[in-house]
Scaffold this motif. Structure first.
Motif, PDB file in Angstrom:
ATOM      1  N   UNK B 164     -36.938   9.055  -4.671  1.00 35.22           N
ATOM      2  CA  UNK B 164     -35.850   8.058  -4.671  1.00 35.22           C
ATOM      3  C   UNK B 164     -34.624   8.628  -3.952  1.00 35.22           C
ATOM      4  N   UNK B 165     -33.960   7.731  -3.205  1.00 31.82           N
ATOM      5  CA  UNK B 165     -32.742   8.171  -2.532  1.00 31.82           C
ATOM      6  C   UNK B 165     -31.531   7.893  -3.408  1.00 31.82           C
ATOM      7  N   UNK B 166     -30.822   8.950  -3.750  1.00 31.34           N
ATOM      8  CA  UNK B 166     -29.602   8.826  -4.551  1.00 31.34           C
ATOM      9  C   UNK B 166     -28.534   9.698  -3.895  1.00 31.34           C
ATOM     10  N   UNK B 167     -27.825   9.113  -2.964  1.00 32.32           N
ATOM     11  CA  UNK B 167     -26.763   9.871  -2.300  1.00 32.32           C
ATOM     12  C   UNK B 167     -25.429   9.610  -2.993  1.00 32.32           C
ATOM     13  N   UNK B 168     -24.671  10.671  -3.175  1.00 35.78           N
ATOM     14  CA  UNK B 168     -23.361  10.526  -3.817  1.00 35.78           C
ATOM     15  C   UNK B 168     -22.311  11.221  -2.955  1.00 35.78           C
ATOM     16  N   UNK B 169     -21.223  10.518  -2.674  1.00 38.38           N
ATOM     17  CA  UNK B 169     -20.143  11.108  -1.891  1.00 38.38           C
ATOM     18  C   UNK B 169     -18.817  10.921  -2.616  1.00 38.38           C
ATOM     19  N   UNK B 170     -17.974  11.920  -2.503  1.00 35.85           N
ATOM     20  CA  UNK B 170     -16.621  11.804  -3.048  1.00 35.85           C
ATOM     21  C   UNK B 170     -15.724  11.253  -1.950  1.00 35.85           C
ATOM     22  N   UNK B 171     -14.991  10.205  -2.264  1.00 36.19           N
ATOM     23  CA  UNK B 171     -14.054   9.622  -1.304  1.00 36.19           C
ATOM     24  C   UNK B 171     -12.649   9.763  -1.880  1.00 36.19           C
ATOM     25  N   UNK B 172     -11.788  10.415  -1.115  1.00 40.04           N
ATOM     26  CA  UNK B 172     -10.453  10.737  -1.601  1.00 40.04           C
ATOM     27  C   UNK B 172      -9.453   9.656  -1.219  1.00 40.04           C
ATOM     28  N   UNK B 173      -8.782   9.094  -2.186  1.00 39.35           N
ATOM     29  CA  UNK B 173      -7.736   8.110  -1.926  1.00 39.35           C
ATOM     30  C   UNK B 173      -6.510   8.793  -1.338  1.00 39.35           C
ATOM     31  N   UNK B 174      -5.444   8.002  -1.141  1.00 38.76           N
ATOM     32  CA  UNK B 174      -4.294   8.588  -0.461  1.00 38.76           C
ATOM     33  C   UNK B 174      -2.976   8.048  -0.998  1.00 38.76           C
ATOM     34  N   UNK B 175      -2.988   7.636  -2.262  1.00 37.85           N
ATOM     35  CA  UNK B 175      -1.726   7.212  -2.849  1.00 37.85           C
ATOM     36  C   UNK B 175      -1.534   5.715  -2.823  1.00 37.85           C
ATOM     37  N   UNK B 176      -2.212   5.011  -3.733  1.00 37.56           N
ATOM     38  CA  UNK B 176      -2.052   3.567  -3.844  1.00 37.56           C
ATOM     39  C   UNK B 176      -2.682   3.128  -5.156  1.00 37.56           C
ATOM     40  N   UNK B 177      -1.835   2.752  -6.102  1.00 39.83           N
ATOM     41  CA  UNK B 177      -2.296   2.296  -7.418  1.00 39.83           C
ATOM     42  C   UNK B 177      -3.291   1.156  -7.293  1.00 39.83           C
ATOM     43  N   UNK B 178      -3.011   0.252  -6.348  1.00 42.72           N
ATOM     44  CA  UNK B 178      -3.811  -0.960  -6.270  1.00 42.72           C
ATOM     45  C   UNK B 178      -5.262  -0.673  -5.911  1.00 42.72           C
ATOM     46  N   UNK B 179      -5.539   0.501  -5.370  1.00 42.19           N
ATOM     47  CA  UNK B 179      -6.931   0.818  -5.032  1.00 42.19           C
ATOM     48  C   UNK B 179      -7.806   0.972  -6.266  1.00 42.19           C
ATOM     49  N   UNK B 180      -7.211   0.915  -7.451  1.00 45.46           N
ATOM     50  CA  UNK B 180      -8.008   0.867  -8.666  1.00 45.46           C
ATOM     51  C   UNK B 180      -8.569  -0.525  -8.914  1.00 45.46           C
ATOM     52  N   UNK B 181      -8.034  -1.527  -8.211  1.00 44.56           N
ATOM     53  CA  UNK B 181      -8.609  -2.880  -8.262  1.00 44.56           C
ATOM     54  C   UNK B 181      -9.894  -2.825  -7.445  1.00 44.56           C
ATOM     55  N   UNK B 182     -10.973  -3.411  -7.973  1.00 48.93           N
ATOM     56  CA  UNK B 182     -12.281  -3.114  -7.406  1.00 48.93           C
ATOM     57  C   UNK B 182     -12.431  -3.479  -5.933  1.00 48.93           C
ATOM     58  N   UNK B 183     -11.920  -4.632  -5.524  1.00 48.55           N
ATOM     59  CA  UNK B 183     -12.120  -4.997  -4.114  1.00 48.55           C
ATOM     60  C   UNK B 183     -11.145  -4.256  -3.199  1.00 48.55           C
ATOM     61  N   UNK B 184      -9.978  -3.886  -3.745  1.00 46.99           N
ATOM     62  CA  UNK B 184      -9.054  -3.055  -2.970  1.00 46.99           C
ATOM     63  C   UNK B 184      -9.682  -1.693  -2.721  1.00 46.99           C
ATOM     64  N   UNK B 185     -10.363  -1.190  -3.743  1.00 44.66           N
ATOM     65  CA  UNK B 185     -11.045   0.096  -3.622  1.00 44.66           C
ATOM     66  C   UNK B 185     -12.095   0.029  -2.511  1.00 44.66           C
ATOM     67  N   UNK B 186     -12.795  -1.080  -2.456  1.00 44.29           N
ATOM     68  CA  UNK B 186     -13.818  -1.231  -1.407  1.00 44.29           C
ATOM     69  C   UNK B 186     -13.174  -1.268  -0.026  1.00 44.29           C
ATOM     70  N   UNK B 187     -12.094  -2.027   0.098  1.00 46.01           N
ATOM     71  CA  UNK B 187     -11.387  -2.043   1.378  1.00 46.01           C
ATOM     72  C   UNK B 187     -10.928  -0.644   1.762  1.00 46.01           C
ATOM     73  N   UNK B 188     -10.465   0.093   0.776  1.00 45.92           N
ATOM     74  CA  UNK B 188      -9.966   1.436   1.046  1.00 45.92           C
ATOM     75  C   UNK B 188     -11.094   2.338   1.542  1.00 45.92           C
ATOM     76  N   UNK B 189     -12.255   2.254   0.927  1.00 45.94           N
ATOM     77  CA  UNK B 189     -13.392   3.045   1.405  1.00 45.94           C
ATOM     78  C   UNK B 189     -13.742   2.635   2.840  1.00 45.94           C
TER      79      UNK B 189
END
Lengths: 519, 446, 167
Positions: B164-189
């Motif tokens: 099974x393929x299970x890839x995990x990557x850490x993506x570092x934010x850059x200072x924005x509270x709103x990126x905790x909102x799920x779709x904002x987080x996706x845009x940020x990624x």
């Protein structure tokens, strides 16, 4: 809002009016078909949906929250209320928020009179502001090209950003910063000197993006408007010619989904000063000097008598004119030719089949359909047996050798012929802004333009002058209006069969032999 | 880096059991503490069976909304031929909340394992752990754990040898509270501004890179291995009040309280005992005045409300607030409520993404008025204006940041109106610290 | 995208090892643009801040415009849009920290670093102090971030000692 064939219709009620629209249509667009304009700012039918201004909130029965009508698809049996107490309050709240930091400088704003913030505030906004604190201030900035950004008036609807990103596909504008510090931004060197960038001024619903060309020129309520066609290239963008008194002061795109969507290029938009030229040919003349129309027409007919007409015409003249020129050529055994100045093509990538075309004339297609020949040097081969007929060209562009070689010269012009070495008759004619007529774009779409300003002096539409010449030559050409001339052409030329001004309307119709979209 | 406290006897450490134990941070140490057994077990089960276990456990999202996790996972259409994504929301930015930080600092492998199980269950080939940029230490811990897990073959193209393929990557934010909102987080990624998206479409249909996506909070995913190891019934049985709130929850406490920190208790634990017993009550010589129990976005509770609260999703609602992210901000009688609320609205004004009109303008306007009231230049009319603005800001925008800014204003004025009125009337309370420092420059970032 | 990227005075960030690192990062995502935040972090690590030239370079590397990159840079507060001091000091002053005395910590840093004002760099170029929104360490009020390190439980009294440790 286009519904490909077979799309299911959805039935709903908006403000008590039943409507049926294709599935997938937004409530906002569906409301338009019901004759209801739901106030909105970020939504624009030519741009991707943002759903962010929250101005278009409406009440949808059974939905606990107000819904953004631009981003909510219609559903069967839906009952939508635009003017419902909660929705009215919400929109009033949005207007209040948009206005708290707005300078309210309508008296010095070019947008005043055609500003959506003004319109909707007047329609349903709060009468007073409750702001008791200092307003935000940001300096105005020259965005390059024809665009000035007045940040204080900006409501961050992002239409301009989305236009540059998705339609122009040259993302030189952005939203910079966050919260109430956010402004429309750009980078050093990344300005709006781009072929289609001027459209950001049109899509801007408020006075934040202004045309530098039009800056402080007129109050929009003083302007008169006439539907027309841009003659800057062969695309045939639908436009509005706007005049103050009798001067053309601004061209604006007029939406036509089949031609130019909602847009026009900067080349066409800013190329209107020639319409106001002062060195106009305003009086008819014979070889002996200024005359009345009858004498000039007679002189022109005399010049053509016994000579082949070698006609060189501007390819931006109307279909009606090319048809009549063709009849003159046929009567005298002559020819009609035209040259086409060209320039680099500049497509608008996000729109279908829309570009500033390489051919910088409006009617090469129509001219071709009506028997005129495109030539690099249309004056070549003029001889003593020819009457050179020059239709709407600049005198500077007429080779002296051709004048000298010709047996006679007839001038049909919008500009004064000056001192041509040979001139038998000069007939002053109206330019595209001064008469009615039709043009055929590169896809074979025949489109009407209306009169926007009076022709100078004694100038008449070219079709009218030509009709008189033909009659003087013994032909049937008793047309009283452009529409009659067009009807006669449609009856005579198969490509135009069945077309009338009424059926063409203001969106145009495609000639019989040309499939739209074909190269 | 401070070590956490020793667990209080009334705590039920499940997730936090190894907090403070440096050896639990390594792969070897984590395995020695039972790590990755749950992943092994999961990979041997059909994905739907894993989802069923989580469904039956009653686990609900620990990020704030409390949505049932198993149900969320079941929204992902199996075998639809599309790439699926799992996003782990480690953008913990809600003022008052600092639980995920400790999970990642002390037990990074617990999260890697939780992510791997979640990814397997929803058929996601790739997982992104989105960690806020300020969390430098948790980022280092998570990156090290992910690297160890890859090196050991626990994740990757052939996770645990199962193919099974299970890839995990850490993506570092850059200072924005709103990126905790799920779709904002996706845009940020995706490399965009962290603007929340208009919904629908929902992430399970079109999320990250326009593909089916599930997003879960750190604590939620970390609970999953324990549920698999011990069974759904075990988890479900941990419930002291409402059976719809199951398991343990890490609650954070901060502000004017004797022993701030993270405490893990069973859902339904009495809030009064939490505040006075586990957290040691008020600071010497002080009295509690108010609690914002679920991170700064939930309604402020009076002490009467707080002391009557049972700590679960329903219990907080019953006492005029919400569980939210479980981070309690405690304020004592030395604090000025208007000043503290003004600072909160300044936070939201700073973090508003600028899309929606009500939020962009409303958060800033609210802050201007509150700052003026705190400075002693308020009017009684201002209070009505604040409530009216708050109403305009509630329930009308793409995401709930706007609502979150309005919430403390409304509950603050409702419950502590006398403090606002005293300031407006020019009667500053002598017992309340107003502070002379100009908290200016909302946009101050370099 | 921009003439600046080709400017001889601008030294590209993504060469050699850094270019290879970017290529590794690119493999983690299905789109190039998704590497934008990581790429900007690499720029800041290398240069200390993100200049317009660097935005142009990043944009060119990822197939997006310089203006788009700038829109993103200005959204995220951790990217520096101008050079900062050697020690970039961020003091959390959001409510949970404010009620624990964070305002006094800020004042202490401003006084002891010589920065005088928030956002300004001290005359010796060593320090820049800003207030930061919630650092997510509310139980350890007041958390202070100095470059990539977080210091917990900072009080005004501890500030001179912390600064001494930075010298």
């Amino acid at each position: 809002m286009t519904a490909p064939g077979g799309h299911q219709l959805v039935n709903l009620t908006i403000e008590g009016r039943p409507v049926s629209v294709p599935a997938g249509t937004s409530i906002l667009e569906a409301a338009k078909t019901a004759g209801v304009l739901i106030p909105h700012y970020c939504y624009h039918p030519g741009l991707p949906v943002a759903g962010s201004c929250r101005m278009c909130l409406v009440h949808v029965e059974k939905s606990p929250k107000l819904m953004p009508s631009c981003a909510t698809a219609v559903a069967e049996g839906q009952v939508v209320q635009v003017h419902e107490p909660r929705a009215d309050e919400a929109r009033k709240g949005v207007l209040e928020m948009l206005l708290i930091n707005h300078p309210l400088d309508c008296p010095i704003c070019d947008k005043s009179g055609e500003c959506e913030l003004q319109d909707f505030t007047y329609q349903e906004g709060p009468a007073h502001s409750r702001l008791r604190d200092p307003k935000r201030f940001n300096a105005a900035e020259d965005f390059g090209g024809d665009v000035l950004y007045v940040a204080n008036r900006c409501i961050l609807c992002t239409r301009c950003v989305r236009f540059m990103e998705s339609v122009h596909q040259d993302a030189v504008l952005n939203v910079s910063e966050r919260g109430d510090r956010a402004v429309i931004g750009r980078t050093e060197g990344g300005d709006l000197a781009r072929p289609w960038a001027g459209n950001v001024v049109d899509v801007c619903p408020v006075g934040a993006l202004l045309s530098k060309d039009f800056l402080n020129k007129a109050r929009v309520w003083e302007l008169d408007r006439a539907a027309s066609i841009c003659t800057g290239c062969s695309q045939g963008c639908n436009i509005m010619i706007e005049t103050r008194d009798t001067s053309v002061v601004r061209l604006k795109p007029r939406p036509n989904p089949d031609v130019n969507a909602f847009f026009m290029c900067d080349h066409g938009r800013l190329d209107y000063r020639w319409m106001n030229r002062q060195d106009r040919c305003a009086a008819p003349a014979t070889g002996a000097g200024e005359s009345d129309w009858d004498s000039a027409v007679t002189a022109a007919a005399d010049a053509l008598e016994g000579r082949r007409a070698h006609i060189v015409a501007s390819a931006s003249l109307d279909n009606e004119v090319f048809w009549l020129l063709g009849r003159v050529a046929k009567k005298t055994g002559g020819t009609v030719a035209f040259a086409v100045p060209t320039g680099p093509e500049a497509p608008l990538p996000g729109a279908r089949d829309l570009a500033l075309r390489a051919d910088r004339v409006a009617n090469a297609t129509g001219a071709g359909l009506l028997g005129a020949a495109r030539k690099d040097d249309p004056f070549a081969g003029v001889g003593p047996g020819d009457a050179l007929v020059i239709a709407d060209l600049d005198p500077a562009g007429v080779p002296v050798s051709a004048l000298e070689a010709a047996g006679a010269v007839v001038w049909l012009g919008t500009v004064h012929p000056g001192s041509l070495s040979k001139l038998n008759a000069a007939l002053p004619v109206a330019n595209v802004a001064e008469c009615e007529g039709t043009l055929t774009n590169l896809r074979g779409r025949v489109q009407r333009h209306l009169q926007a300003r009076p022709a100078p002096g004694m100038a008449r539409p070219a079709w009218s002058a030509l009709a008189d010449i033909l009659m003087a030559l013994g032909e049937e050409a008793g047309y009283q209006t452009a529409e009659e001339a067009f009807a006669a052409m449609a009856a005579a030329v198969p490509a135009f069969t069945g077309m009338t001004y009424a059926t063409i309307g203001l969106r145009g119709a495609v000639v019989a032999s040309s499939a739209e979209g074909a190269p | 880096m401070g070590y956490p406290h020793k667990p209080h006897p009334r705590e039920t450490p499940v997730i936090s059991k190894h907090f403070g134990d440096p050896e639990a941070r390594s792969l070897a140490g984590w395995k020695a503490r039972g790590g990755y057994r749950a992943l092994e077990q999961a990979l041997a089960m059909p994905p739907a069976a894993v989802i069923d276990v989580v469904k039956n456990s009653g686990l609900r999202g620990r990020g704030g909304a409390g949505f049932p996790t198993g149900l969320k996972w079941s929204f992902m259409k199996q075998d639809d031929g599309k790439p699926h994504y799992l996003c782990c929301n480690a953008d913990e930015s809600e003022p008052g909340t600092f639980k995920d930080r400790e999970i990642m600092r002390w037990t990074p492998h617990a999260l890697v394992e939780g992510c791997a199980i979640g990814a397997y269950a929803i058929g996601a080939q790739r997982t992104y752990i989105y960690i806020r940029g300020e969390f430098t230490e948790p980022i280092r811990a998570m990156e090290a754990a992910v690297a160890e897990a890859y090196a050991a073959g626990l994740i990757g193209g052939n996770a645990m040898g199962t193919g099974k393929q299970v890839d995990i990557h850490v993506h570092k934010g850059a200072g924005a509270y709103i990126c905790g909102e799920e779709t904002a987080l996706m845009n940020s990624i995706e490399g965009r501004r962290g603007n929340p998206r208009v919904k629908p479409p929902f992430p399970a249909v079109s999320g990250l890179f326009a593909q089916p996506t599930t997003i879960n909070n750190v604590e939620t995913l970390t609970a999953v291995p324990h549920i698999l190891n011990n069974g759904a019934e075990w988890y479900k049985a941990m419930s002291l009040s409402n059976p719809k709130s199951t398991g343990t929850k890490l609650f954070s406490a901060c502000g004017n309280i004797a022993k701030p920190g993270n405490y893990e208790v069973v859902m339904g634990f009495p809030f009064r005992d939490f505040l006075y017993d586990l957290c040691g009550g008020p600071l010497p010589g002080r009295k509690f005045k108010a609690v914002i129990p679920g991170g700064s976005s939930v309604p402020i509770q009076t002490m009467a409300e707080a002391e009557a609260t049972l700590m679960d999703y329903e219990g907080f609602v019953a006492q005029g607030s919400m569980l939210g992210s479980g981070g309690a901000i405690v304020l004592d009688d030395a604090q000025s409520m208007p000043r503290m609320i003004a600072r909160l609205t300044r936070f939201y004004a700073h973090e508003s993404c600028a899309q929606c009109t009500q939020c962009r303008e409303g958060t800033a306007w609210t802050t201007k008025i509150l700052d003026r009231i705190v400075a002693g230049h308020g009017t009684f009319e201002d209070l009505d204006t604040l409530l009216s603005i708050a109403d305009n800001m509630t329930g009308k925008t793409i995401c709930v940041l706007s609502d979150s800014c309005a919430t403390p204003v409304v509950s603050g004025i409702q419950k502590f109106r006398d403090e606002f009125e005293a300031l407006i009337a020019g009667r500053r309370s002598s017992t309340v610290a107003m502070g002379g420092h100009a908290v200016a420059r909302a946009g101050a970032s370099a | 995208m921009s003439a600046h990227a080709e400017d001889a005075r601008y030294e590209p960030v993504f060469v050699g090892e850094r270019r290879k690192r970017l290529d590794v990062i690119l493999e983690r995502y299905p789109t190039k643009q998704a590497a934008l935040l990581p790429a900007l972090w690499m720029v800041q690590e290398a240069r200390g801040w993100v200049s317009e030239d660097a935005m142009a370079e990043v944009g060119a590397a990822l197939g997006i415009t310089q203006a788009y990159v700038k829109g993103v840079v200005t959204f995220y507060t951790m990217y520096h849009q101008h050079p900062v001091g050697k020690y970039f000091i961020q003091v959390c002053t959001t409510t949970p920290c404010l009620c624990s005395g964070a305002d006094k910590v800020v004042d202490a840093f401003l006084d002891h670093t010589g920065c005088k004002e928030l956002g300004l760099t001290s005359p010796d170029g060593k320090y820049t102090v800003i207030e930061v929104e919630c650092l997510g360490a509310c139980g350890f009020a007041t958390p202070v971030q100095v470059n990539a390190d977080t210091i917990e439980n900072v009080t005004a009294e501890k500030v001179p000692e912390i600064l001494a440790g930075l010298k």
